[in-house]
Design an enzyme around this catalytic site. Structure first.
Site, short mmCIF file in Angstrom:
data_model
loop_
_atom_site.label_atom_id
_atom_site.label_comp_id
_atom_site.label_asym_id
_atom_site.label_seq_id
_atom_site.Cartn_x
_atom_site.Cartn_y
_atom_site.Cartn_z
N LYS A 108 -4.80 -13.23 -21.53
CA LYS A 108 -5.82 -13.43 -22.55
C LYS A 108 -5.32 -14.35 -23.68
O LYS A 108 -4.13 -14.50 -23.91
CB LYS A 108 -6.27 -12.08 -23.12
CG LYS A 108 -7.02 -11.20 -22.13
CD LYS A 108 -8.38 -11.77 -21.79
CE LYS A 108 -9.12 -10.96 -20.72
NZ LYS A 108 -9.55 -9.64 -21.19
N ARG A 136 -5.63 -3.66 -15.71
CA ARG A 136 -6.31 -4.72 -14.96
C ARG A 136 -5.54 -6.03 -15.14
O ARG A 136 -5.35 -6.49 -16.27
CB ARG A 136 -7.76 -4.87 -15.46
CG ARG A 136 -8.60 -5.89 -14.70
CD ARG A 136 -10.00 -5.94 -15.27
NE ARG A 136 -10.88 -6.83 -14.50
CZ ARG A 136 -11.00 -8.14 -14.72
NH1 ARG A 136 -10.28 -8.72 -15.69
NH2 ARG A 136 -11.80 -8.88 -13.98
#
Length: 283
Positions: free
Chosen positions: A228, A262
Protein backbone atom coordinates in the site's frame (compact mmCIF):
# COMPACT_ATOMS: atom_id res chain seq x y z
CA UNK A 1 -15.81 -24.12 -17.20
CA UNK A 2 -17.76 -26.33 -14.85
CA UNK A 3 -21.22 -25.11 -13.93
CA UNK A 4 -21.13 -26.41 -10.36
CA UNK A 5 -18.60 -26.43 -7.54
CA UNK A 6 -16.19 -29.30 -7.06
CA UNK A 7 -17.49 -31.81 -4.50
CA UNK A 8 -14.11 -31.55 -2.72
CA UNK A 9 -14.70 -27.88 -1.91
CA UNK A 10 -16.35 -27.11 1.45
CA UNK A 11 -19.64 -25.23 1.16
CA UNK A 12 -19.88 -21.57 2.10
CA UNK A 13 -20.78 -21.19 5.73
CA UNK A 14 -19.50 -20.49 9.22
CA UNK A 15 -17.47 -23.70 9.42
CA UNK A 16 -15.09 -22.48 6.70
CA UNK A 17 -14.38 -19.30 8.62
CA UNK A 18 -14.21 -21.04 11.98
CA UNK A 19 -11.68 -23.55 10.70
CA UNK A 20 -9.45 -20.76 9.41
CA UNK A 21 -9.68 -18.71 12.59
CA UNK A 22 -9.02 -21.59 14.97
CA UNK A 23 -5.48 -22.01 13.66
CA UNK A 24 -2.72 -20.71 15.95
CA UNK A 25 -1.30 -18.36 13.30
CA UNK A 26 -3.28 -15.80 11.33
CA UNK A 27 -4.70 -17.18 8.10
CA UNK A 28 -2.91 -15.88 5.00
CA UNK A 29 -5.09 -14.67 2.14
CA UNK A 30 -3.39 -14.51 -1.24
CA UNK A 31 -4.42 -11.70 -3.60
CA UNK A 32 -5.39 -12.69 -7.15
CA UNK A 33 -6.38 -9.77 -9.38
CA UNK A 34 -7.86 -10.77 -12.72
CA UNK A 35 -7.89 -7.12 -13.77
CA UNK A 36 -5.99 -4.97 -16.27
CA UNK A 37 -5.50 -2.03 -13.90
CA UNK A 38 -4.90 -3.07 -10.29
CA UNK A 39 -2.31 -0.83 -8.60
CA UNK A 40 0.34 -3.50 -8.07
CA UNK A 41 -0.14 -6.29 -10.59
CA UNK A 42 -2.71 -5.03 -13.09
CA UNK A 43 -2.77 -7.20 -16.19
CA UNK A 44 -0.36 -9.82 -14.84
CA UNK A 45 -3.02 -12.47 -14.20
CA UNK A 46 -5.95 -11.53 -16.40
CA UNK A 47 -5.23 -14.46 -18.75
CA UNK A 48 -7.00 -17.53 -17.29
CA UNK A 49 -3.94 -19.80 -17.45
CA UNK A 50 -1.83 -17.17 -15.67
CA UNK A 51 -4.48 -16.70 -12.97
CA UNK A 52 -4.69 -20.44 -12.34
CA UNK A 53 -0.91 -20.71 -12.22
CA UNK A 54 -0.76 -17.85 -9.76
CA UNK A 55 -3.37 -19.44 -7.52
CA UNK A 56 -1.45 -22.72 -7.48
CA UNK A 57 1.79 -20.89 -6.66
CA UNK A 58 0.20 -19.09 -3.73
CA UNK A 59 -1.35 -22.29 -2.39
CA UNK A 60 2.01 -24.06 -2.62
CA UNK A 61 3.53 -21.11 -0.71
CA UNK A 62 1.04 -21.57 2.13
CA UNK A 63 -2.02 -19.47 1.28
CA UNK A 64 -5.03 -20.46 3.36
CA UNK A 65 -7.46 -18.46 1.20
CA UNK A 66 -7.36 -17.19 -2.38
CA UNK A 67 -9.05 -13.80 -2.76
CA UNK A 68 -10.02 -13.20 -6.37
CA UNK A 69 -11.18 -9.86 -7.69
CA UNK A 70 -12.19 -8.73 -11.16
CA UNK A 71 -12.53 -4.99 -10.57
CA UNK A 72 -9.71 -2.73 -9.48
CA UNK A 73 -10.54 -0.75 -6.36
CA UNK A 74 -7.07 0.78 -6.19
CA UNK A 75 -7.08 3.76 -3.86
CA UNK A 76 -5.64 7.11 -4.98
CA UNK A 77 -5.20 5.94 -8.57
CA UNK A 78 -8.60 6.71 -10.07
CA UNK A 79 -9.72 3.17 -10.80
CA UNK A 80 -12.48 3.07 -13.38
CA UNK A 81 -15.68 1.32 -12.30
CA UNK A 82 -16.71 -1.70 -14.32
CA UNK A 83 -20.07 -3.36 -14.75
CA UNK A 84 -21.11 -6.67 -13.26
CA UNK A 85 -20.98 -8.06 -16.79
CA UNK A 86 -17.33 -7.00 -17.06
CA UNK A 87 -16.46 -8.70 -13.79
CA UNK A 88 -18.28 -11.87 -14.75
CA UNK A 89 -16.54 -11.98 -18.13
CA UNK A 90 -13.18 -11.95 -16.34
CA UNK A 91 -14.23 -14.53 -13.74
CA UNK A 92 -16.07 -17.08 -15.84
CA UNK A 93 -13.05 -18.57 -17.63
CA UNK A 94 -11.16 -19.32 -14.44
CA UNK A 95 -13.20 -19.19 -11.23
CA UNK A 96 -14.45 -22.77 -11.11
CA UNK A 97 -10.94 -24.08 -11.79
CA UNK A 98 -9.56 -22.06 -8.90
CA UNK A 99 -12.32 -23.24 -6.58
CA UNK A 100 -11.51 -26.81 -7.60
CA UNK A 101 -7.97 -26.43 -6.23
CA UNK A 102 -9.51 -27.14 -2.83
CA UNK A 103 -8.48 -24.07 -0.84
CA UNK A 104 -11.24 -21.70 0.32
CA UNK A 105 -11.81 -18.88 -2.14
CA UNK A 106 -13.18 -15.43 -1.38
CA UNK A 107 -14.72 -13.14 -3.99
CA UNK A 108 -13.60 -9.52 -3.83
CA UNK A 109 -16.59 -7.64 -5.23
CA UNK A 110 -18.99 -4.91 -4.19
CA UNK A 111 -21.72 -6.21 -6.51
CA UNK A 112 -24.32 -8.69 -5.27
CA UNK A 113 -24.78 -10.23 -8.74
CA UNK A 114 -21.08 -11.06 -8.95
CA UNK A 115 -21.00 -12.47 -5.43
CA UNK A 116 -24.06 -14.62 -6.16
CA UNK A 117 -22.37 -16.06 -9.25
CA UNK A 118 -19.23 -16.83 -7.27
CA UNK A 119 -21.09 -18.46 -4.39
CA UNK A 120 -22.95 -20.64 -6.90
CA UNK A 121 -19.57 -21.97 -8.03
CA UNK A 122 -18.43 -22.86 -4.53
CA UNK A 123 -16.67 -19.71 -3.43
CA UNK A 124 -16.69 -19.71 0.37
CA UNK A 125 -16.44 -16.07 1.47
CA UNK A 126 -17.71 -12.69 0.26
CA UNK A 127 -15.29 -9.76 0.52
CA UNK A 128 -17.10 -6.43 0.20
CA UNK A 129 -14.89 -3.34 0.09
CA UNK A 130 -17.92 -1.21 0.89
CA UNK A 131 -18.96 -3.14 3.96
CA UNK A 132 -22.53 -3.98 2.86
CA UNK A 133 -23.22 -0.26 2.33
CA UNK A 134 -22.96 0.08 -1.45
CA UNK A 135 -25.19 -2.58 -3.05
CA UNK A 136 -28.52 -2.94 -1.24
CA UNK A 137 -28.77 -6.52 -2.43
CA UNK A 138 -25.53 -7.65 -0.82
CA UNK A 139 -26.63 -8.18 2.78
CA UNK A 140 -29.82 -10.11 1.89
CA UNK A 141 -27.79 -12.30 -0.47
CA UNK A 142 -25.16 -13.08 2.15
CA UNK A 143 -27.87 -13.87 4.69
CA UNK A 144 -29.75 -16.15 2.29
CA UNK A 145 -26.62 -18.07 1.31
CA UNK A 146 -25.20 -18.33 4.83
CA UNK A 147 -21.79 -17.18 3.63
CA UNK A 148 -19.17 -15.49 5.78
CA UNK A 149 -18.52 -11.87 4.79
CA UNK A 150 -15.57 -9.52 5.13
CA UNK A 151 -16.84 -6.02 5.91
CA UNK A 152 -14.28 -3.39 4.92
CA UNK A 153 -14.21 0.24 6.01
CA UNK A 154 -14.23 2.70 3.14
CA UNK A 155 -14.87 6.38 2.44
CA UNK A 156 -15.91 8.29 -0.65
CA UNK A 157 -13.17 10.85 -0.01
CA UNK A 158 -10.17 11.44 2.20
CA UNK A 159 -10.47 13.84 5.14
CA UNK A 160 -7.20 14.33 6.98
CA UNK A 161 -8.95 16.18 9.82
CA UNK A 162 -11.04 13.30 11.14
CA UNK A 163 -10.25 10.70 13.79
CA UNK A 164 -10.03 7.77 11.39
CA UNK A 165 -10.54 5.13 14.09
CA UNK A 166 -13.73 6.82 15.28
CA UNK A 167 -14.86 6.95 11.65
CA UNK A 168 -14.12 3.24 11.25
CA UNK A 169 -16.10 2.39 14.37
CA UNK A 170 -19.11 4.40 13.20
CA UNK A 171 -18.91 2.77 9.76
CA UNK A 172 -18.78 -0.71 11.26
CA UNK A 173 -21.76 0.02 13.49
CA UNK A 174 -23.76 0.90 10.37
CA UNK A 175 -22.55 -2.23 8.59
CA UNK A 176 -23.39 -4.45 11.54
CA UNK A 177 -26.85 -2.93 11.77
CA UNK A 178 -27.40 -3.69 8.08
CA UNK A 179 -26.12 -7.23 8.63
CA UNK A 180 -28.35 -7.82 11.65
CA UNK A 181 -31.46 -6.55 9.89
CA UNK A 182 -30.72 -8.83 6.92
CA UNK A 183 -30.22 -11.84 9.19
CA UNK A 184 -26.44 -12.28 8.89
CA UNK A 185 -25.12 -13.95 12.04
CA UNK A 186 -22.27 -12.14 13.79
CA UNK A 187 -20.11 -15.27 13.75
CA UNK A 188 -19.97 -14.98 9.96
CA UNK A 189 -18.54 -11.44 9.93
CA UNK A 190 -14.93 -10.30 9.67
CA UNK A 191 -13.93 -6.63 9.96
CA UNK A 192 -11.32 -5.03 7.71
CA UNK A 193 -10.00 -1.51 8.51
CA UNK A 194 -9.46 -0.88 4.81
CA UNK A 195 -5.83 0.22 4.89
CA UNK A 196 -5.29 2.77 2.12
CA UNK A 197 -8.98 3.23 1.34
CA UNK A 198 -10.38 6.71 2.03
CA UNK A 199 -7.39 7.42 4.24
CA UNK A 200 -4.24 9.48 4.15
CA UNK A 201 -0.96 7.63 4.61
CA UNK A 202 -0.91 8.92 8.18
CA UNK A 203 -4.43 7.64 8.82
CA UNK A 204 -3.56 4.20 7.45
CA UNK A 205 -0.70 3.99 9.93
CA UNK A 206 -2.95 5.23 12.75
CA UNK A 207 -5.50 2.54 11.84
CA UNK A 208 -2.78 -0.08 12.18
CA UNK A 209 -1.34 1.39 15.38
CA UNK A 210 -4.79 1.46 17.00
CA UNK A 211 -6.05 -1.79 15.53
CA UNK A 212 -6.69 -3.23 18.97
CA UNK A 213 -9.50 -0.71 19.50
CA UNK A 214 -11.61 -2.80 17.12
CA UNK A 215 -11.63 -5.53 19.76
CA UNK A 216 -14.72 -3.85 21.21
CA UNK A 217 -16.74 -5.43 18.39
CA UNK A 218 -15.70 -8.94 19.41
CA UNK A 219 -15.15 -9.92 15.78
CA UNK A 220 -12.12 -11.22 13.89
CA UNK A 221 -10.13 -8.65 11.95
CA UNK A 222 -8.49 -8.90 8.53
CA UNK A 223 -5.64 -6.58 7.57
CA UNK A 224 -4.44 -6.02 4.02
CA UNK A 225 -1.50 -3.60 4.03
CA UNK A 226 0.30 -5.32 1.18
CA UNK A 227 2.23 -2.89 -1.06
CA UNK A 228 0.00 0.00 0.00
CA UNK A 229 0.95 3.62 -0.66
CA UNK A 230 1.47 4.54 3.00
CA UNK A 231 4.66 2.46 2.93
CA UNK A 232 6.12 4.81 0.32
CA UNK A 233 5.38 7.77 2.57
CA UNK A 234 7.90 6.33 5.03
CA UNK A 235 10.28 4.72 2.54
CA UNK A 236 9.87 5.97 -1.06
CA UNK A 237 9.18 3.01 -3.32
CA UNK A 238 7.04 1.62 -6.09
CA UNK A 239 4.46 -1.08 -5.22
CA UNK A 240 6.76 -3.93 -6.24
CA UNK A 241 9.44 -2.58 -3.90
CA UNK A 242 7.35 -2.51 -0.73
CA UNK A 243 7.80 -6.07 0.51
CA UNK A 244 9.71 -5.06 3.63
CA UNK A 245 7.15 -2.45 4.60
CA UNK A 246 4.30 -4.88 3.95
CA UNK A 247 5.89 -7.51 6.19
CA UNK A 248 6.47 -4.96 8.96
CA UNK A 249 2.86 -3.77 8.83
CA UNK A 250 1.47 -7.29 8.79
CA UNK A 251 3.59 -8.46 11.71
CA UNK A 252 2.39 -5.50 13.76
CA UNK A 253 -1.19 -6.25 12.73
CA UNK A 254 -0.79 -9.87 13.81
CA UNK A 255 0.66 -8.77 17.17
CA UNK A 256 -2.40 -6.55 17.63
CA UNK A 257 -4.77 -9.42 16.99
CA UNK A 258 -5.43 -9.59 13.24
CA UNK A 259 -6.60 -13.11 12.37
CA UNK A 260 -6.36 -12.87 8.57
CA UNK A 261 -3.55 -11.22 6.61
CA UNK A 262 -4.23 -10.34 2.97
CA UNK A 263 -1.09 -10.18 0.86
CA UNK A 264 0.36 -10.28 -2.64
CA UNK A 265 3.53 -11.92 -1.28
CA UNK A 266 2.36 -15.17 0.26
CA UNK A 267 5.61 -17.09 0.74
CA UNK A 268 7.38 -14.20 2.45
CA UNK A 269 4.39 -13.40 4.65
CA UNK A 270 3.95 -17.01 5.74
CA UNK A 271 7.64 -17.21 6.61
CA UNK A 272 7.55 -13.95 8.58
CA UNK A 273 4.50 -15.00 10.60
CA UNK A 274 6.02 -18.41 11.38
CA UNK A 275 9.35 -16.97 12.49
CA UNK A 276 7.71 -14.27 14.62
CA UNK A 277 5.51 -16.90 16.26
CA UNK A 278 8.49 -19.18 16.90
CA UNK A 279 10.42 -16.37 18.56
CA UNK A 280 7.47 -15.28 20.68
CA UNK A 281 6.96 -18.89 21.84
CA UNK A 282 10.41 -18.82 23.48
CA UNK A 283 9.50 -16.08 25.95
Amino acid sequence: MNASPSPSVPPAGPDVLRTLLERPLPAVMGVLNVTPDSFSDGGDFIAPHRALERARTMIDAGADIIDIGAESTRPYRGAQPVTAADELARLKPVLSDIVALGVPVSIDSMKADVVAFALDLGVAIANDVWGLQRDAGMAPLIAARGAPVIVMHNRESVDSAIDIVADMKAFFLRSLDIAAKAGIARDKIVLDPGIGFGKTAEQSMIALARLGELDTFGLPVLVGASRKRFIASVSPSEPSGRLGGSIAAHLIAAQKGARIIRTHDVAETVQALRVANAIESKQ
